[in-house]
Design a protein around this motif. Structure first.
Motif, PDB file in Angstrom:
ATOM      1  N   GLY A   1      35.022  49.177  44.873  1.00 54.95           N
ATOM      2  CA  GLY A   1      34.779  50.431  44.182  1.00 54.95           C
ATOM      3  C   GLY A   1      33.554  50.437  43.300  1.00 54.95           C
ATOM      4  O   GLY A   1      33.029  51.509  42.976  1.00 54.95           O
ATOM      5  N   VAL A   2      33.068  49.259  42.904  1.00 52.17           N
ATOM      6  CA  VAL A   2      31.870  49.212  42.053  1.00 52.17           C
ATOM      7  C   VAL A   2      30.663  49.796  42.766  1.00 52.17           C
ATOM      8  O   VAL A   2      29.679  50.159  42.122  1.00 52.17           O
ATOM      9  CB  VAL A   2      31.576  47.772  41.575  1.00 52.17           C
TER      10      VAL A   2
ATOM     11  N   PRO B   1      33.876  58.422  47.762  1.00 48.77           N
ATOM     12  CA  PRO B   1      34.841  57.659  48.559  1.00 48.77           C
ATOM     13  C   PRO B   1      36.281  58.177  48.499  1.00 48.77           C
ATOM     14  O   PRO B   1      37.166  57.577  49.115  1.00 48.77           O
ATOM     15  CB  PRO B   1      34.792  56.294  47.882  1.00 48.77           C
ATOM     16  N   THR B   2      36.521  59.236  47.757  1.00 49.04           N
ATOM     17  CA  THR B   2      37.903  59.593  47.443  1.00 49.04           C
ATOM     18  C   THR B   2      38.616  60.354  48.548  1.00 49.04           C
ATOM     19  O   THR B   2      39.844  60.314  48.644  1.00 49.04           O
ATOM     20  CB  THR B   2      37.953  60.455  46.167  1.00 49.04           C
ATOM     21  N   GLY B   3      37.880  61.099  49.371  1.00 49.44           N
ATOM     22  CA  GLY B   3      38.508  61.958  50.361  1.00 49.44           C
ATOM     23  C   GLY B   3      39.074  63.230  49.781  1.00 49.44           C
ATOM     24  O   GLY B   3      39.666  64.034  50.506  1.00 49.44           O
TER      25      GLY B   3
ATOM     26  N   ALA C   1      41.848  53.264  46.915  1.00 51.09           N
ATOM     27  CA  ALA C   1      43.067  52.650  46.395  1.00 51.09           C
ATOM     28  C   ALA C   1      42.817  51.928  45.076  1.00 51.09           C
ATOM     29  O   ALA C   1      41.826  51.209  44.917  1.00 51.09           O
ATOM     30  CB  ALA C   1      43.639  51.683  47.417  1.00 51.09           C
ATOM     31  N   ASP C   2      43.757  52.094  44.158  1.00 51.46           N
ATOM     32  CA  ASP C   2      43.743  51.413  42.868  1.00 51.46           C
ATOM     33  C   ASP C   2      44.316  50.015  43.061  1.00 51.46           C
ATOM     34  O   ASP C   2      45.472  49.855  43.470  1.00 51.46           O
ATOM     35  CB  ASP C   2      44.585  52.222  41.876  1.00 51.46           C
TER      36      ASP C   2
ATOM     37  N   PHE D   1      39.085  49.619  41.967  1.00 49.34           N
ATOM     38  CA  PHE D   1      39.334  50.368  43.199  1.00 49.34           C
ATOM     39  C   PHE D   1      38.687  49.712  44.417  1.00 49.34           C
ATOM     40  O   PHE D   1      37.680  49.005  44.307  1.00 49.34           O
ATOM     41  CB  PHE D   1      38.804  51.803  43.069  1.00 49.34           C
ATOM     42  N   ILE D   2      39.294  49.999  45.575  1.00 47.84           N
ATOM     43  CA  ILE D   2      38.777  49.589  46.883  1.00 47.84           C
ATOM     44  C   ILE D   2      38.771  50.824  47.785  1.00 47.84           C
ATOM     45  O   ILE D   2      39.727  51.598  47.785  1.00 47.84           O
ATOM     46  CB  ILE D   2      39.667  48.507  47.524  1.00 47.84           C
ATOM     47  N   ARG D   3      37.695  50.982  48.567  1.00 49.31           N
ATOM     48  CA  ARG D   3      37.660  52.074  49.547  1.00 49.31           C
ATOM     49  C   ARG D   3      37.956  51.533  50.934  1.00 49.31           C
ATOM     50  O   ARG D   3      37.290  50.614  51.409  1.00 49.31           O
ATOM     51  CB  ARG D   3      36.297  52.765  49.565  1.00 49.31           C
ATOM     52  N   PHE D   4      38.957  52.140  51.564  1.00 47.32           N
ATOM     53  CA  PHE D   4      39.276  51.840  52.948  1.00 47.32           C
ATOM     54  C   PHE D   4      38.821  53.013  53.821  1.00 47.32           C
ATOM     55  O   PHE D   4      39.147  54.160  53.540  1.00 47.32           O
ATOM     56  CB  PHE D   4      40.786  51.655  53.142  1.00 47.32           C
TER      57      PHE D   4
END
Length: 395
Positions: free
Chosen positions: A360-361, A188-190, A333-334, A371-374
């Motif tokens: 993020g889990v 998910p990080t890009g 995002a943290d 973390f959250i992925r957008f």
């Protein structure tokens, strides 16, 4: 009494296998929750799923129409339509300056079908295969379902969340690894790996006898620097790609692999038995999609604008810590300043701000609660509205 006994026996006979006990792909659960809000009349901004909002290239759609009007849609070779395999090989020459024989191209049912074929052809039950965290959840879930052991290797800011040869070999020394899978650009990080970093990792893996798989599904969606294919660095690496992301063809379910020559026939046999062939209509459309590159580049420029909106806007909404978004269409995002439970954070953001994102889990069972992925694969207007909604919600 008889009926109760019969139900009990049926329950035992039909008890699911242990290998089917894998976690859900959480993003699908978020999509379902968002759909319930929309069914009740709410307007949700969808940033949870990694799916382009744009349609397939017009060239692909036209080719599919032409095939349907022509009549029969038949089985194809298990390895794929020859002209599509040749066109994919040409793509490697045009895009990377890399010579790949069409004989080493295998057309698959999306990248997901590619993972299954790769894992079945390369590993035995019980084999240990390294994957990075954070990372795409089905990597480890598919490995588990096939009886392999996913070995989670944490990545850090120091390496821009890329796996290094040192980290891989350290895990290998603890207990031998049979394989490693990496993605660049990563989900998910890009984040992306440079040519030097990818080459060094492949060399470390091959010197240690560790089989290398490169997930390149987000190639073409690179902003910081051009993506590098493992196919240009080693004939022994297995590359997986798809028409889903850059070519906006998620529902067509068509992808491909570049495989080591020794694996072509084993994978062909597996494909013959597991699916016979990839749907021919999707293959015809996929071949024509390469002629829609100008259209796809315009869509890519839209992603770049969305990326800019989030990178500049989210800090104003008090979400200022995120990983480098080199490619793909994700921002990781943290949210540790607000929560220690990203699942609950995502749930409340959806319910209260009507912005859907993925906790993020789903990607990292170790540190993902922070973390959250957008996903920024939708319109610029939606990205601006999402930033405004999040800012209002977190104020």
């Amino acid at each position: 009494m008889h009926e109760a006994t019969l139900r009990n026996r049926l329950g035992q006979w039909l008890e699911p296998s242990r290998r089917s006990d894998v976690p859900p792909f959480m993003v699908m659960d978020v999509m379902a929750a968002a759909a319930r809000i929309e069914a009740a009349g709410g307007h949700v901004i969808h940033m949870e799923v990694g799916q382009p909002s744009a349609s397939a290239p017009r060239t692909a759609i036209a080719a599919a129409h032409g095939a349907l009007e022509a009549g029969r849609i038949d089985y194809t070779s298990a390895l794929g339509i020859p002209s599509l395999r040749e066109r994919i090989a040409r793509h490697y020459r045009d895009a990377y300056g890399c010579t790949v024989s069409p004989d080493r191209i295998v057309v698959t049912t999306g990248s997901s079908g590619g993972f299954i074929l790769a894992f079945l052809s390369m590993f035995e039950p019980g084999d240990r295969v390294a994957v990075t965290v954070p990372g795409y959840p089905p990597y480890r879930h598919i490995l588990t379902a096939l009886g392999c052991e996913p070995v989670l290797i944490e990545t850090t800011n120091d390496t821009r969340h890329a796996l290094t040869g040192e980290a891989l070999l350290a895990a290998h020394r603890k207990a031998p690894l049979k394989g490693v899978l990496v993605g660049s650009p990563a989900n998910p990080t890009g984040t992306m790996m440079s040519r030097e970093a990818l080459s060094g990792l492949i060399s470390a893996a091959e010197d240690a006898g560790i089989r290398f798989i490169s997930d390149e599904i987000y190639h073409g969606l690179d902003y910081a620097f051009p993506a590098v294919t493992a196919a240009a660095l080693s004939e022994h690496a297995l590359v997986i790609n798809s028409f889903s992301k850059y070519f906006c063809m998620t529902g067509w379910r068509v992808g491909w692999m570049v495989v080591p020559e020794i694996l072509v026939r084993p994978i062909e046999r597996l494909q013959q038995n597991l699916s016979i062939s990839v749907p021919s209509l999707s293959q015809i459309a996929a071949e024509a999609a390469f002629d829609g590159a100008a259209e796809m580049e315009a869509i890519k420029h839209g992603y770049q604008e969305n990326r800019r909106i989030l990178i500049e806007g989210l800090p104003k909404a008090r979400l200022s810590k995120f990983l480098p978004a080199d490619g793909a269409f994700y921002l990781y995002a943290d949210v540790s300043d607000f929560t220690s439970d990203s699942f609950e954070f995502a749930k409340q953001m959806l319910e209260q701000a009507h912005v859907a994102a993925t906790p993020g889990v789903d990607f990292d069972p170790i540190h993902g609660r922070s973390f959250i992925r957008f996903s920024y694969a939708r319109s610029a207007e939606e990205m601006r509205e999402a930033v405004d909604r999040i800012a209002h919600w977190l104020k």
